[in-house]
Design an enzyme around this catalytic site. Structure first.
Site, PDB file in Angstrom:
ATOM      1  CG  PHE A   3       3.643   2.171 -19.221  1.00 48.16           C
ATOM      2  CD1 PHE A   3       3.106   3.018 -18.272  1.00 48.16           C
ATOM      3  CD2 PHE A   3       3.028   0.961 -19.444  1.00 48.16           C
ATOM      4  CE1 PHE A   3       1.978   2.657 -17.561  1.00 48.16           C
ATOM      5  CE2 PHE A   3       1.905   0.591 -18.732  1.00 48.16           C
ATOM      6  CZ  PHE A   3       1.374   1.433 -17.794  1.00 48.16           C
ATOM      7  NE  ARG A   4       9.354   2.839 -18.149  1.00 52.02           N
ATOM      8  CZ  ARG A   4       9.614   3.937 -17.465  1.00 52.02           C
ATOM      9  NH1 ARG A   4      10.438   4.837 -17.933  1.00 52.02           N
ATOM     10  NH2 ARG A   4       9.076   4.133 -16.290  1.00 52.02           N
TER      11      ARG A   4
ATOM     12  CG  HIS B 193       4.868  -2.338 -11.348  1.00 52.91           C
ATOM     13  ND1 HIS B 193       5.462  -2.264 -12.587  1.00 52.91           N
ATOM     14  CD2 HIS B 193       5.875  -2.171 -10.458  1.00 52.91           C
ATOM     15  CE1 HIS B 193       6.771  -2.052 -12.443  1.00 52.91           C
ATOM     16  NE2 HIS B 193       7.039  -1.998 -11.169  1.00 52.91           N
TER      17      HIS B 193
ATOM     18  CB  CYS C 297     -18.576   6.942   0.750  1.00 57.50           C
ATOM     19  SG  CYS C 297     -16.877   6.960   0.172  1.00 57.50           S
TER      20      CYS C 297
ATOM     21  CB  SER D 137      10.623  -6.293 -19.622  1.00 57.61           C
ATOM     22  OG  SER D 137      11.180  -5.376 -18.689  1.00 57.61           O
TER      23      SER D 137
HETATM   24 ZN    ZN Z   1     -16.131   4.890  -0.534  1.00 54.15          ZN
END
Ligand code: ZN
Length: 252
Positions: A37-38, A121, A152, A190
């Site tokens: 990420f960094r 996380h 949905c 890290s």
């Molecule tokens: Zn849904």
């Protein structure tokens, strides 16, 4: 002895005494091909952090959000854990490490076989529909053209902590309990720059435990470490575990 061998021997001696834990960040997954990420060419360097890093951004442009993150999840599913993840698992099998606290969301410690994984996380290999609450495997979500809910059609988010979200309180509590009751912490990959995650290994130091760091780059806690192993964790961690196992064999 060279400084490198000294650091390795020092680290192995402490780890072999047991009662420790491992703390990992994005760097442990870099050898699996998952971008950091960094780092300067990492994920955030080419991202709109609001649009792809917050729930508000996800709601504004769900497809943009999912297009950004999909390559990371595809890569994690395809490549799997590397030798560093397996070394972490080995320390748990040897009952030297009580578990792993991770900033990562890629599920690779579990795939490697680690049994106690405290994910600060969250875990991106599952997702939840914001509208109907259905749970969806990320593997399945990746195959949907619009990354929407199969039930949905609603917006779906991975089960991860985004910016502005609180960390999961129970996991964080468990991590701090582990941190203050352990004699050592082995930090792998890290930057120790993200809070409150970085305060976990800091808590171990404050409680009198010892810190060992494996990283390609310096971290802010290096001056407090008893041993710093600088380089590729996919090489250094299995080497370290081997030295630990030799010590255990010699002492028995
Ligand atoms: Zn849904």
């Amino acid at each position: 002895m060279s400084a490198e061998i000294n650091a390795q021997e020092t680290a192995a001696g402490i780890i072999a005494s047991g009662n420790g834990y491992v703390f990992t960040g994005a760097g442990i997954s870099v050898p699996s091909g998952i971008p950091d990420f960094r780092s300067p060419d990492g994920i955030w360097a080419r991202a709109d952090q609001f649009m792809v890093g917050t729930f508000q951004g996800l709601q504004l442009d769900p497809i943009g959000y999912h297009r950004f993150w999909s390559p990371l999840y595809k890569k994690a599913l395809e490549s799997g854990p590397n030798t560093a993840h397996r070394g972490v698992r080995r320390l748990e099998e040897l009952r030297l490490s009580a578990g792993v606290v991770t900033q990562n969301i890629d599920n690779l410690h579990q795939v490697a076989g680690s049994e106690r994984v405290l994910e600060l996380h969250g875990n991106g290999m599952s997702a939840t529909c914001v509208d109907c609450g259905a749970s969806i495997a990320t593997r399945e979500l990746l195959e949907r053209e619009n990354f929407d809910c199969p039930g949905c059609g609603g917006v779906v988010r991975h089960d991860v902590v985004l910016f502005n979200d609180p960390l999961p309180a129970q996991t964080l509590n468990e991590a701090f309990q582990l941190a203050v009751s352990s004699s050592w912490v082995l930090v792998i990959g890290s930057s120790l720059a993200v809070y409150p995650a970085a305060s976990v290994p800091e808590a171990t130091l404050r409680a009198g435990g010892r810190l060992i760091v494996v990283d390609v780059e310096p971290t802010p806690l290096d001056p407090h470490a008893v041993a710093v192993l600088r380089g590729d964790c996919a090489e250094l961690v299995p080497q370290l575990v081997q030295v630990v196992q030799r010590r255990l064999a010699r002492d028995h």
